[in-house]
Design a protein around this motif. Sequence first.
Motif, PDB file in Angstrom:
ATOM      1  N   ASP A   1       0.810  -1.208   0.000  1.00 37.47           N
ATOM      2  CA  ASP A   1       0.000   0.000   0.000  1.00 37.47           C
ATOM      3  C   ASP A   1       0.852   1.270   0.000  1.00 37.47           C
ATOM      4  OD1 ASP A   1      -2.467  -1.343   0.008  1.00 37.47           O
ATOM      5  OD2 ASP A   1      -2.380  -1.620   2.179  1.00 37.47           O
TER       6      ASP A   1
ATOM      7  N   SER B   1      -3.246  -7.779  -4.601  1.00 41.25           N
ATOM      8  CA  SER B   1      -3.671  -6.384  -4.541  1.00 41.25           C
ATOM      9  C   SER B   1      -3.690  -5.779  -5.934  1.00 41.25           C
ATOM     10  CB  SER B   1      -2.725  -5.597  -3.625  1.00 41.25           C
ATOM     11  OG  SER B   1      -3.099  -4.230  -3.580  1.00 41.25           O
TER      12      SER B   1
ATOM     13  N   SER C   1      -6.787  -7.156  -7.751  1.00 39.63           N
ATOM     14  CA  SER C   1      -8.067  -6.685  -7.210  1.00 39.63           C
ATOM     15  C   SER C   1      -8.337  -5.229  -7.555  1.00 39.63           C
ATOM     16  CB  SER C   1      -8.091  -6.881  -5.684  1.00 39.63           C
ATOM     17  OG  SER C   1      -7.217  -5.964  -5.042  1.00 39.63           O
ATOM     18  N   LYS C   2      -7.278  -4.437  -7.768  1.00 35.80           N
ATOM     19  CA  LYS C   2      -7.450  -3.024  -8.102  1.00 35.80           C
ATOM     20  C   LYS C   2      -7.215  -2.724  -9.586  1.00 35.80           C
ATOM     21  CE  LYS C   2      -4.596  -1.424  -4.923  1.00 35.80           C
ATOM     22  NZ  LYS C   2      -3.881  -0.448  -4.063  1.00 35.80           N
TER      23      LYS C   2
ATOM     24  N   GLU D   1     -11.137  -5.443 -13.657  1.00 34.86           N
ATOM     25  CA  GLU D   1     -12.554  -5.327 -13.311  1.00 34.86           C
ATOM     26  C   GLU D   1     -13.197  -6.692 -13.085  1.00 34.86           C
ATOM     27  OE1 GLU D   1     -14.483  -2.958 -16.228  1.00 34.86           O
ATOM     28  OE2 GLU D   1     -13.415  -1.124 -15.676  1.00 34.86           O
TER      29      GLU D   1
ATOM     30  N   ARG E   1     -12.664  -9.549 -11.516  1.00 34.61           N
ATOM     31  CA  ARG E   1     -11.718 -10.093 -10.541  1.00 34.61           C
ATOM     32  C   ARG E   1     -11.657 -11.611 -10.565  1.00 34.61           C
ATOM     33  NH1 ARG E   1     -13.879  -6.434  -5.546  1.00 34.61           N
ATOM     34  NH2 ARG E   1     -12.664  -4.526  -5.957  1.00 34.61           N
TER      35      ARG E   1
ATOM     36  N   GLU F   1      -4.135   0.709 -11.136  1.00 36.63           N
ATOM     37  CA  GLU F   1      -5.387   1.256 -10.605  1.00 36.63           C
ATOM     38  C   GLU F   1      -6.483   1.251 -11.658  1.00 36.63           C
ATOM     39  OE1 GLU F   1      -5.714   2.345  -7.447  1.00 36.63           O
ATOM     40  OE2 GLU F   1      -3.630   2.027  -6.881  1.00 36.63           O
TER      41      GLU F   1
ATOM     42  N   VAL G   1     -10.201   0.924 -10.333  1.00 40.90           N
ATOM     43  CA  VAL G   1     -10.701   1.797  -9.264  1.00 40.90           C
ATOM     44  C   VAL G   1     -10.565   3.235  -9.705  1.00 40.90           C
ATOM     45  CG1 VAL G   1     -10.139   0.177  -7.426  1.00 40.90           C
ATOM     46  CG2 VAL G   1      -8.452   1.885  -8.100  1.00 40.90           C
TER      47      VAL G   1
ATOM     48  N   THR H   1      -9.346   6.966  -9.526  1.00 43.25           N
ATOM     49  CA  THR H   1      -8.147   7.610  -9.010  1.00 43.25           C
ATOM     50  C   THR H   1      -8.360   9.111  -8.945  1.00 43.25           C
ATOM     51  OG1 THR H   1      -7.170   7.847 -11.203  1.00 43.25           O
ATOM     52  CG2 THR H   1      -6.735   5.798 -10.035  1.00 43.25           C
TER      53      THR H   1
ATOM     54  N   ALA I   1     -11.571  -9.422  -1.207  1.00 49.92           N
ATOM     55  CA  ALA I   1     -11.796  -8.187  -1.958  1.00 49.92           C
ATOM     56  C   ALA I   1     -13.183  -7.605  -1.678  1.00 49.92           C
ATOM     57  CB  ALA I   1     -11.620  -8.448  -3.454  1.00 49.92           C
TER      58      ALA I   1
ATOM     59  N   ALA J   1     -10.604  -0.728  -0.838  1.00 55.02           N
ATOM     60  CA  ALA J   1      -9.486  -0.740  -1.787  1.00 55.02           C
ATOM     61  C   ALA J   1      -8.233  -0.092  -1.210  1.00 55.02           C
ATOM     62  CB  ALA J   1      -9.892  -0.031  -3.076  1.00 55.02           C
TER      63      ALA J   1
ATOM     64  N   ARG K   1      -6.209  -2.680   0.669  1.00 54.47           N
ATOM     65  CA  ARG K   1      -6.289  -4.012   0.098  1.00 54.47           C
ATOM     66  C   ARG K   1      -4.999  -4.789   0.330  1.00 54.47           C
ATOM     67  NH1 ARG K   1      -9.851  -4.774  -3.635  1.00 54.47           N
ATOM     68  NH2 ARG K   1     -11.150  -3.631  -2.174  1.00 54.47           N
TER      69      ARG K   1
END
Length: 427
Positions: free
Chosen positions: A65, A116, A119-120, A123, A125, A182, A185, A187, A361, A366, A369
Amino acid sequence: MLGHGMVHTYELAIPIFVTIWLTEFSVIDLGVVTLEVTTATLGVVVTVGYGLFGLGALPGGILVDRIGSRRLITWCLVGMGVSFGLLALAPSVVVITLALVVWGLAASVYHPAGLSLISKGIEERGTGFAYHGIAGNLGIGLGPLIAATLLLVLGWRVVAGVLAIPALFAAVYAFRANIDPEAAVETDGSDGADDDAAATAGVESLAAFRSESRALFAGSFALVFLVVMCSGLYYRGFLTFLPELLGRLEGFEPIAVASLLPEAVHGPLGIDPSDGNTLAPSDYFYSGLLLVGVIGQYVGGKLTDRLPVEYGIAVGFGGLTVLALVFLPAAGMGLVPLAIVGALMGVFLFVVQPLYQATVAEYTPAGTRGLSYGYTYLGVFGVGALGGAIAGTILEYATESALFLVLAGFATVASITGIVLGRRNAA
């Protein structure tokens, strides 16, 4: 996918070496005390490395992260290559333990980083987890298969050195990769082209770590964590001594390599019938079981996009309970029943992985994550590493039947927890 395949190539090649270490070494000299080499003591040795594989996942998740996935995956690959290089030089079980420690620390950051990223960055997943899992299973199956095949003609130290090389090439590729971490998700305007630059969320202090951890475990993630711990204990308890256990069964006796080839080719190929080189059928059954797991990863990943993951977990672990109870009876009935149960075990052992990965997830934000997957693989491979020590101890002081009853117990707890999660979510 490349990183995942490499991690599991090394992870599941280790049990192949365990069968050799049991015969090559007789004692573990710790200076102040000398221990006999048994399944129990080697189980503890392997647990040290596998334990760090899991324990390091939590700090690895925090780092994901903060500094991004690509950098961590690169260093993971470098560290694994170095660890197997050290294993190639190991003169004793103590140095083997040190090499496994290096491997465990290096490999520990992979799953928080890789999962991670998926998952981010993806789409769909479930499909992403499925393909990622397939790559892992190719490593899981091909790792021990390659190791077992090389051991037919090379010493185990040379084989460890050869296995070290691919990780270093993979590290170069990981360092040069350009990805969008990313993509799935929203941003703050950044295009996400640089993985390291995009990693700006997550845990920034010890106080934040405590706060985010309390928030995670105050909710349903605590039940997810119980599921992954049971999964890890079952996985490690079943696989660590599987080649050794299979070697005790009728039909898995070592086969002389010279007997598999016509005498006319012995001379040209440099084969000496008196050299004692043998092929272990148990190693190839073990590899085949793991390769079948590719099917489980794909099915499990697709199921996460089509049904509630909580009930998928309940059914998957329910299947593992049944298979643990019938494995030894099937082995007593002959190779065909054992092959059928073994194939089903390979499928169910891995069908649950995309399911609990997707569940994490769904139950976590997020922004943390990486921390969430850090805790997940602390449970899977950290707590789960105790499965190796548990299995070794049971095999040394009890029976194979007792081991499989314990494994069935782990799977039953996970299955019931999946049902509880589903009912809580429905409410």
